[in-house]
Design an enzyme around this catalytic site. Sequence first.
Site, short mmCIF file in Angstrom:
data_model
loop_
_atom_site.label_atom_id
_atom_site.label_comp_id
_atom_site.label_asym_id
_atom_site.label_seq_id
_atom_site.Cartn_x
_atom_site.Cartn_y
_atom_site.Cartn_z
CG LEU A 1 -2.23 -0.61 1.22
CD1 LEU A 1 -2.90 -0.48 2.59
CD2 LEU A 1 -3.11 -0.04 0.15
N GLY A 2 1.93 1.23 0.77
CA GLY A 2 2.76 2.42 0.89
C GLY A 2 4.01 2.13 1.68
N GLY B 1 7.10 4.13 4.25
CA GLY B 1 7.57 5.27 5.00
C GLY B 1 9.02 5.09 5.37
N GLY B 2 9.52 5.97 6.21
CA GLY B 2 10.91 5.92 6.60
C GLY B 2 11.28 4.69 7.42
N GLY C 1 9.10 1.77 7.72
CA GLY C 1 8.53 0.51 7.29
C GLY C 1 7.60 0.65 6.12
CB VAL D 1 1.35 0.04 5.15
CG1 VAL D 1 -0.06 -0.47 5.45
CG2 VAL D 1 1.88 0.83 6.33
CE LYS E 1 4.33 1.70 10.63
NZ LYS E 1 3.92 2.84 11.47
CG ASP F 1 4.80 11.60 12.44
OD1 ASP F 1 5.15 12.72 12.01
OD2 ASP F 1 4.97 10.54 11.81
#
Length: 181
Positions: free
Chosen positions: A31-32, A34-35, A37, A39, A54, A147
Amino acid sequence: MANANDVPTRDITDPLIGRVLGGRYQVVRKLGEGGLGSVYVARQVAVGRDVAVKVLHEDIAAKEVHRQRFEREAKALAQLRHPNIIGIVDFGVDDGTSFLVMELSEGAPLGQVIDAGPLAIPVALDLVRQMLRALAYAHGQRLVHRDLKPANILVRRLPDGSSHLVVLDFGIAKFLDDEQA
Protein backbone atom coordinates in the site's frame (compact mmCIF):
# COMPACT_ATOMS: atom_id res chain seq x y z
CA MET A 1 -8.64 -4.22 -4.06
CA ALA A 2 -7.67 -7.88 -4.06
CA ASN A 3 -10.35 -10.32 -3.03
CA ALA A 4 -10.38 -13.81 -1.58
CA ASN A 5 -10.18 -15.38 -5.06
CA ASP A 6 -6.89 -13.64 -5.86
CA VAL A 7 -4.08 -15.81 -4.56
CA PRO A 8 -0.81 -13.88 -4.55
CA THR A 9 2.34 -15.66 -5.52
CA ARG A 10 5.80 -14.95 -4.16
CA ASP A 11 7.36 -11.86 -5.74
CA ILE A 12 11.13 -11.69 -6.20
CA THR A 13 11.06 -7.87 -6.18
CA ASP A 14 9.26 -7.85 -2.81
CA PRO A 15 9.73 -11.08 -0.86
CA LEU A 16 6.84 -10.25 1.47
CA ILE A 17 4.25 -10.51 -1.34
CA GLY A 18 2.72 -13.96 -1.09
CA ARG A 19 4.27 -14.69 2.32
CA VAL A 20 1.99 -15.75 5.18
CA LEU A 21 2.95 -13.91 8.37
CA GLY A 22 2.33 -15.65 11.65
CA GLY A 23 0.51 -18.42 9.81
CA ARG A 24 -2.50 -16.08 9.57
CA TYR A 25 -1.95 -13.13 7.19
CA GLN A 26 -1.09 -13.64 3.52
CA VAL A 27 0.54 -10.51 2.10
CA VAL A 28 -1.20 -9.45 -1.14
CA ARG A 29 0.23 -6.08 -2.22
CA LYS A 30 2.09 -3.02 -0.98
CA LEU A 31 0.00 0.00 0.00
CA GLY A 32 2.76 2.42 0.89
CA GLU A 33 6.15 2.97 2.36
CA GLY A 34 7.57 5.27 5.00
CA GLY A 35 10.91 5.92 6.60
CA LEU A 36 10.62 3.07 9.10
CA GLY A 37 8.53 0.51 7.29
CA SER A 38 6.03 -0.53 4.67
CA VAL A 39 2.29 -1.13 4.80
CA TYR A 40 0.70 -3.98 2.87
CA VAL A 41 -2.75 -5.31 2.19
CA ALA A 42 -2.91 -8.84 3.56
CA ARG A 43 -5.64 -11.43 3.75
CA GLN A 44 -6.55 -12.88 7.12
CA VAL A 45 -6.51 -16.48 5.91
CA ALA A 46 -8.96 -18.01 8.40
CA VAL A 47 -11.80 -15.59 7.66
CA GLY A 48 -10.90 -14.22 4.21
CA ARG A 49 -10.93 -10.55 5.23
CA ASP A 50 -8.42 -7.99 4.05
CA VAL A 51 -6.35 -6.13 6.63
CA ALA A 52 -3.42 -3.71 6.61
CA VAL A 53 -0.06 -5.04 7.80
CA LYS A 54 2.79 -2.74 8.78
CA VAL A 55 6.28 -4.25 8.64
CA LEU A 56 9.54 -2.59 9.70
CA HIS A 57 12.25 -2.24 7.05
CA GLU A 58 14.89 -4.93 7.58
CA ASP A 59 17.70 -2.50 8.42
CA ILE A 60 15.46 -0.63 10.88
CA ALA A 61 14.22 -3.87 12.50
CA ALA A 62 17.84 -4.84 13.17
CA LYS A 63 18.00 -2.07 15.80
CA GLU A 64 16.50 -2.91 19.16
CA VAL A 65 15.34 0.67 19.78
CA HIS A 66 13.20 0.58 16.61
CA ARG A 67 11.72 -2.82 17.42
CA GLN A 68 10.79 -1.52 20.88
CA ARG A 69 9.19 1.59 19.35
CA PHE A 70 7.23 -0.62 16.95
CA GLU A 71 6.00 -2.74 19.84
CA ARG A 72 5.00 0.44 21.70
CA GLU A 73 2.97 1.48 18.64
CA ALA A 74 1.14 -1.85 18.78
CA LYS A 75 0.45 -1.40 22.48
CA ALA A 76 -0.64 2.21 21.95
CA LEU A 77 -3.09 1.30 19.21
CA ALA A 78 -4.41 -1.66 21.21
CA GLN A 79 -5.50 0.78 23.93
CA LEU A 80 -7.51 2.93 21.55
CA ARG A 81 -11.08 2.19 20.46
CA HIS A 82 -12.43 5.15 18.52
CA PRO A 83 -14.15 5.42 15.12
CA ASN A 84 -11.61 8.03 13.97
CA ILE A 85 -8.49 6.06 15.00
CA ILE A 86 -7.26 3.05 13.07
CA GLY A 87 -7.91 -0.14 15.02
CA ILE A 88 -5.31 -2.82 15.69
CA VAL A 89 -6.15 -6.44 14.93
CA ASP A 90 -2.94 -8.24 15.92
CA PHE A 91 0.79 -7.96 16.47
CA GLY A 92 3.42 -10.61 15.99
CA VAL A 93 6.87 -11.71 14.89
CA ASP A 94 7.39 -14.22 12.09
CA ASP A 95 10.89 -15.50 11.37
CA GLY A 96 12.38 -12.24 12.67
CA THR A 97 9.83 -10.02 10.87
CA SER A 98 7.84 -7.86 13.30
CA PHE A 99 4.39 -6.99 11.99
CA LEU A 100 1.43 -4.95 13.14
CA VAL A 101 -2.01 -5.84 11.75
CA MET A 102 -4.60 -3.09 11.50
CA GLU A 103 -8.05 -2.60 10.06
CA LEU A 104 -7.89 -1.85 6.36
CA SER A 105 -9.26 1.64 5.86
CA GLU A 106 -9.52 2.65 2.23
CA GLY A 107 -9.36 6.33 1.45
CA ALA A 108 -7.07 9.13 0.40
CA PRO A 109 -4.47 10.83 2.57
CA LEU A 110 -5.67 14.22 3.76
CA GLY A 111 -2.88 15.88 1.74
CA GLN A 112 -4.35 14.51 -1.51
CA VAL A 113 -7.82 15.64 -0.49
CA ILE A 114 -6.52 19.16 0.15
CA ASP A 115 -4.49 19.19 -3.09
CA ALA A 116 -7.60 18.25 -5.09
CA GLY A 117 -9.08 21.66 -4.42
CA PRO A 118 -10.72 23.73 -1.74
CA LEU A 119 -13.06 21.94 0.63
CA ALA A 120 -16.48 23.37 1.35
CA ILE A 121 -16.40 25.02 4.77
CA PRO A 122 -18.91 22.56 6.33
CA VAL A 123 -16.84 19.60 5.04
CA ALA A 124 -13.57 21.08 6.33
CA LEU A 125 -15.14 21.81 9.74
CA ASP A 126 -16.52 18.27 9.94
CA LEU A 127 -13.10 16.78 9.17
CA VAL A 128 -11.43 19.00 11.78
CA ARG A 129 -14.04 17.99 14.36
CA GLN A 130 -13.45 14.29 13.61
CA MET A 131 -9.69 14.76 13.96
CA LEU A 132 -10.09 16.68 17.23
CA ARG A 133 -12.41 14.00 18.64
CA ALA A 134 -9.79 11.34 17.82
CA LEU A 135 -6.99 13.36 19.42
CA ALA A 136 -9.07 14.26 22.48
CA TYR A 137 -9.86 10.58 22.97
CA ALA A 138 -6.17 9.60 22.60
CA HIS A 139 -5.14 12.34 25.03
CA GLY A 140 -7.81 11.10 27.45
CA GLN A 141 -6.02 7.75 27.28
CA ARG A 142 -2.78 9.64 28.14
CA LEU A 143 -1.37 9.12 24.63
CA VAL A 144 0.09 11.85 22.41
CA HIS A 145 0.40 11.10 18.67
CA ARG A 146 3.49 13.31 18.00
CA ASP A 147 3.45 12.85 14.21
CA LEU A 148 0.15 14.33 13.11
CA LYS A 149 0.39 15.38 9.46
CA PRO A 150 -1.79 15.03 6.34
CA ALA A 151 -0.02 11.79 5.31
CA ASN A 152 -1.12 10.18 8.61
CA ILE A 153 -4.79 11.00 8.15
CA LEU A 154 -7.06 9.10 5.75
CA VAL A 155 -10.32 10.45 4.40
CA ARG A 156 -12.90 8.26 2.71
CA ARG A 157 -16.24 9.03 1.18
CA LEU A 158 -19.17 7.19 2.72
CA PRO A 159 -22.13 5.98 0.64
CA ASP A 160 -24.25 8.89 1.90
CA GLY A 161 -21.69 11.38 0.48
CA SER A 162 -20.22 12.39 3.83
CA SER A 163 -16.54 12.04 4.68
CA HIS A 164 -15.01 9.87 7.39
CA LEU A 165 -11.56 10.65 8.79
CA VAL A 166 -9.17 8.11 10.35
CA VAL A 167 -5.94 8.97 12.18
CA LEU A 168 -3.08 6.56 11.40
CA ASP A 169 0.54 5.90 12.35
CA PHE A 170 1.07 6.11 16.08
CA GLY A 171 4.69 5.01 15.53
CA ILE A 172 6.23 7.77 17.63
CA ALA A 173 3.30 8.20 19.99
CA LYS A 174 4.12 8.68 23.65
CA PHE A 175 2.23 7.60 26.72
CA LEU A 176 2.36 10.54 29.08
CA ASP A 177 3.21 8.19 31.99
CA ASP A 178 6.01 6.49 30.01
CA GLU A 179 9.60 7.46 30.71
CA GLN A 180 10.77 6.30 27.24
CA ALA A 181 10.98 8.77 24.34
